[in-house]
Scaffold this motif. Structure first.
Motif: not given
Ligand code: AMP
Length: 287
Positions: A108-112, A114, A139, A143
């Motif tokens: 996961y990254s920040k502000d990804e 959705k 989600q 991935k």
């Protein structure tokens, strides 16, 4: 085989912990790849999926990742059972080639961006009781599909609504993997196997058996040509209600997850979700 960085070989199984290392291992594979996504604490239910994948593919990948985005506030994310070494051993014995156990940061990254579950099918039953749960499921599965590039992907009918939504995501997003539904594995008393069953004490375990008993009674009624959903649900309620602490739902749907009034053979799923103590259990049968 040359091992990618950040990986270790545990006898026949390669264990990888991040995307780049997985890709290195993946590039060396040829032929069909079977994929079994899990949250670990593996039991015979998972092993059923893995065995089928081993039978049907040249290479098998199992992912073990307790996905935080599919847990709601107050759910059991922090206490979800973790058994990494035992899980790797199970995979090794079952003939798995690669175990993918990514860290949260590598996934996961920040502000990804959705993915949202569909407005109707994603927000009834499990989606109504666990708002946002399926967004997180879709989600992570998207991935994992992109990382693993599986030929065949194995999912349990135990999570029937999840299976329907993942199948829809495959169709809506033109994903190039076959979704393979697998039968529900139960213990000798009928309880559907689940990583969460370890939370049940002896008394709770006995009460939990009312879920599969109710589903069995429903299938007997149908065998006796009782197709009325009202009557079937009433009978199930009588069996379940005295044994559980909170009922989330008893429901009858078709394979597309539309509510129905009448059972149609080969196109019906009967579902139940309930709390025994603080443990939430789901179960279903496909008619
Ligand atoms: P989980 O680790 O609970 O996320 O489950 C991983 C996969 O195993 C999902 O596709 C589940 O539907 C499947 N699964 C879990 N329990 C069972 C079971 N008792 N029988 C068949 N499949 C199962």
């Amino acid at each position: 085989m040359i091992l990618p960085k950040n990986s270790q070989k545990v006898e026949a199984v390669i264990v990888v912990n991040d995307y780049k290392s997985f890709k290195e291992a993946r590039e060396k594979l040829s032929g069909s790849v079977g994929f079994v996504p899990t949250m670990g604490a593996l039991h015979e239910g998972h092993i059923g999926l893995i065995k089928r994948a081993v039978d049907e593919n040249e290479t098998v990948v199992v992912s073990i990742f307790v996905n935080p985005t599919q847990f709601l506030e107050g759910e059991d994310l922090d206490k979800y059972p973790k058994k990494d070494l035992a899980d790797i051993e199970i995979c090794k014995r079952a003939g798995v080639d690669i175990v993918f156990m990514p860290t949260i940061d590598s996934i996961y990254s920040k502000d990804e961006l959705k993915i949202e579950a569909p407005k109707i099918r994603g927000f009834i039953l499990e989606g109504a009781k666990r708002s946002g749960h399926f967004d997180g499921v879709l989600q992570i599965v998207m991935k994992l599909f992109n990382i693993v590039s599986p030929t065949n992907s194995y999912f349990g009918k135990k999570d029937a609504q999840q299976l329907a939504l993942i199948t829809q995501m495959k169709n809506d997003y033109f994903l190039d993997t076959n979704i393979v539904p697998c039968e529900i594995v139960r213990d000798s008393s009928g309880l559907a196997l689940s990583s969460r069953n370890v939370y049940l004490d002896t008394q709770e375990y006995k009460r939990a058996l009312s879920l599969s008993r109710a589903l069995k009674e429903a299938s007997l009624m149908i065998g006796n040509k009782e197709f009325s959903v009202d009557k079937i649900e009433d009978t199930m309620y009588e069996i379940v209600e005295p044994n559980i602490d909170k009922l989330d739902y008893i429901a009858v749907v078709d394979r597309e997850f539309n509510m129905v009034d009448e059972v149609e053979i080969n196109n019906t799923i009967i579902l139940v979700a309930a709390f025994i103590g603080t443990t939430r259990l789901i179960d279903n049968i496909w008619i």
